[in-house]
Scaffold this active site. Sequence first.
Site, PDB file in Angstrom:
ATOM      1  N   VAL A  62      29.768  33.996  25.898  1.00 15.10           N
ATOM      2  CA  VAL A  62      28.515  33.713  25.192  1.00 15.10           C
ATOM      3  C   VAL A  62      28.103  34.927  24.364  1.00 15.10           C
ATOM      4  O   VAL A  62      28.266  36.067  24.807  1.00 15.10           O
ATOM      5  CB  VAL A  62      27.394  33.409  26.222  1.00 15.10           C
ATOM      6  CG1 VAL A  62      26.045  33.230  25.541  1.00 15.10           C
ATOM      7  CG2 VAL A  62      27.733  32.188  27.053  1.00 15.10           C
ATOM      8  N   CYS A  63      27.540  34.669  23.175  1.00 16.62           N
ATOM      9  CA  CYS A  63      26.894  35.730  22.391  1.00 16.62           C
ATOM     10  C   CYS A  63      25.695  35.115  21.668  1.00 16.62           C
ATOM     11  O   CYS A  63      25.196  34.068  22.064  1.00 16.62           O
ATOM     12  CB  CYS A  63      27.864  36.403  21.431  1.00 16.62           C
ATOM     13  SG  CYS A  63      28.364  35.372  20.034  1.00 16.62           S
ATOM     14  N   ARG A  64      25.249  35.742  20.594  1.00 20.12           N
ATOM     15  CA  ARG A  64      24.072  35.242  19.888  1.00 20.12           C
ATOM     16  C   ARG A  64      24.363  33.955  19.124  1.00 20.12           C
ATOM     17  O   ARG A  64      23.611  32.997  19.203  1.00 20.12           O
ATOM     18  CB  ARG A  64      23.528  36.316  18.930  1.00 20.12           C
ATOM     19  CG  ARG A  64      22.197  35.958  18.286  1.00 20.12           C
ATOM     20  CD  ARG A  64      21.722  37.035  17.333  1.00 20.12           C
ATOM     21  NE  ARG A  64      22.569  37.090  16.146  1.00 20.12           N
ATOM     22  CZ  ARG A  64      22.395  36.355  15.054  1.00 20.12           C
ATOM     23  NH1 ARG A  64      21.399  35.498  14.986  1.00 20.12           N
ATOM     24  NH2 ARG A  64      23.212  36.481  14.029  1.00 20.12           N
ATOM     25  N   MET A  90      23.478  31.781  21.882  1.00 19.34           N
ATOM     26  CA  MET A  90      22.120  31.724  22.434  1.00 19.34           C
ATOM     27  C   MET A  90      21.112  31.195  21.411  1.00 19.34           C
ATOM     28  O   MET A  90      20.026  30.770  21.791  1.00 19.34           O
ATOM     29  CB  MET A  90      21.697  33.103  22.939  1.00 19.34           C
ATOM     30  CG  MET A  90      22.468  33.579  24.156  1.00 19.34           C
ATOM     31  SD  MET A  90      22.342  32.478  25.602  1.00 19.34           S
ATOM     32  CE  MET A  90      20.652  32.811  26.135  1.00 19.34           C
TER      33      MET A  90
END
Length: 98
Positions: A62-64, A90
Amino acid sequence: MKEITPQEVENLLNDGKELNIIDVREVDEVAAGKIPGAVNIPLGLVEFRMNELDKSKEYVMVCRSGGRSGRATQFLEGQGYNVTNMTDGMLEWEGKTE
């Protein structure tokens, strides 16, 4: 590269599935909120900390927005890890955060 949407991750968590989530954002980004239970390993440290991961387990990266987690997914796949990239990151996460 395997991919999963933020909605699919949230549904799995709501169904009680235990997921191994690795958040590759920087520490200050994670401080603003992360998926409950996610482990923070900033992208720049993935290569040095991949020994903390178990090749027999499956991981969701997961990242932005999905870009950095995509790079981490490709790198770890090349090292023999079972990893899936959470697309859109996210920015599209509507579930709980901690």
